[in-house]
Design a protein around this motif. Sequence first.
Motif, short mmCIF file in Angstrom:
data_model
loop_
_atom_site.label_atom_id
_atom_site.label_comp_id
_atom_site.label_asym_id
_atom_site.label_seq_id
_atom_site.Cartn_x
_atom_site.Cartn_y
_atom_site.Cartn_z
N GLU A 115 67.54 -13.94 15.08
CA GLU A 115 66.98 -13.43 16.33
C GLU A 115 65.51 -13.11 16.08
O GLU A 115 65.17 -12.42 15.12
CB GLU A 115 67.70 -12.17 16.80
N ILE A 116 64.67 -13.65 16.95
CA ILE A 116 63.24 -13.33 16.92
C ILE A 116 63.00 -12.44 18.13
O ILE A 116 63.30 -12.84 19.26
CB ILE A 116 62.38 -14.61 17.00
N GLN A 117 62.49 -11.24 17.88
CA GLN A 117 62.32 -10.30 19.00
C GLN A 117 60.97 -9.64 18.96
O GLN A 117 60.32 -9.54 17.93
CB GLN A 117 63.42 -9.25 19.01
N GLN A 118 60.56 -9.18 20.16
CA GLN A 118 59.31 -8.45 20.35
C GLN A 118 59.62 -7.22 21.18
O GLN A 118 60.35 -7.31 22.17
CB GLN A 118 58.30 -9.34 21.06
N ALA A 119 59.09 -6.08 20.77
CA ALA A 119 59.28 -4.85 21.55
C ALA A 119 58.48 -4.94 22.85
O ALA A 119 57.38 -5.48 22.88
CB ALA A 119 58.82 -3.64 20.74
N CYS A 144 67.48 -10.56 11.99
CA CYS A 144 66.57 -10.26 13.09
C CYS A 144 65.17 -10.03 12.53
O CYS A 144 65.00 -9.26 11.58
CB CYS A 144 67.05 -9.02 13.84
N ILE A 145 64.20 -10.72 13.11
CA ILE A 145 62.81 -10.59 12.70
C ILE A 145 61.99 -10.17 13.92
O ILE A 145 61.98 -10.88 14.93
CB ILE A 145 62.27 -11.91 12.11
N ARG A 146 61.34 -9.02 13.81
CA ARG A 146 60.49 -8.56 14.91
C ARG A 146 59.10 -9.12 14.73
O ARG A 146 58.53 -9.07 13.64
CB ARG A 146 60.45 -7.04 14.96
N VAL A 147 58.55 -9.66 15.82
CA VAL A 147 57.24 -10.31 15.79
C VAL A 147 56.34 -9.74 16.89
O VAL A 147 56.81 -9.04 17.79
CB VAL A 147 57.38 -11.85 15.97
#
Length: 131
Positions: A122-126, A76-79
């Motif tokens: 998984e590419i995710q953004q808060a 998982c990478i947060r962007v």
Amino acid sequence: MAERPTAPHVLAITFLYYKDLPRAFAFYRDVMGLRLAIDQGDLAKIMEIAPGAHVGLVDEARGMNRWQAEKCVQLCIRVADVDGWHAYLAAEGVAGLSRIFANEAIGIRAFVCRDPEGYQIEIQQATRAGA
């Protein structure tokens, strides 16, 4: 009883195992844009995701574990721009690209795709502070 060392950790590396290390390395370097942090030659390529966080790409024939067809690991990478990453990876033709979805319970917008040997990313953004 022994005391746990109190010095801070230096970095974190999660190792993934590949049949074709050069192909995996090219994907994470050229498509995902990760920087090669530690080059262990034909054994492994350790790529920086963010300061202190790394993914190690390992040649399964040389590493401590073996490649498995069924993957039970997700990277998982947060962007900051999930929409931009989705559009970019769609244009690159990355496998297994899902639609963008929201999970309000945990405060994210995200999508998933697959790397060249099937690991899910998984590419995710808060969507809210503290998420």
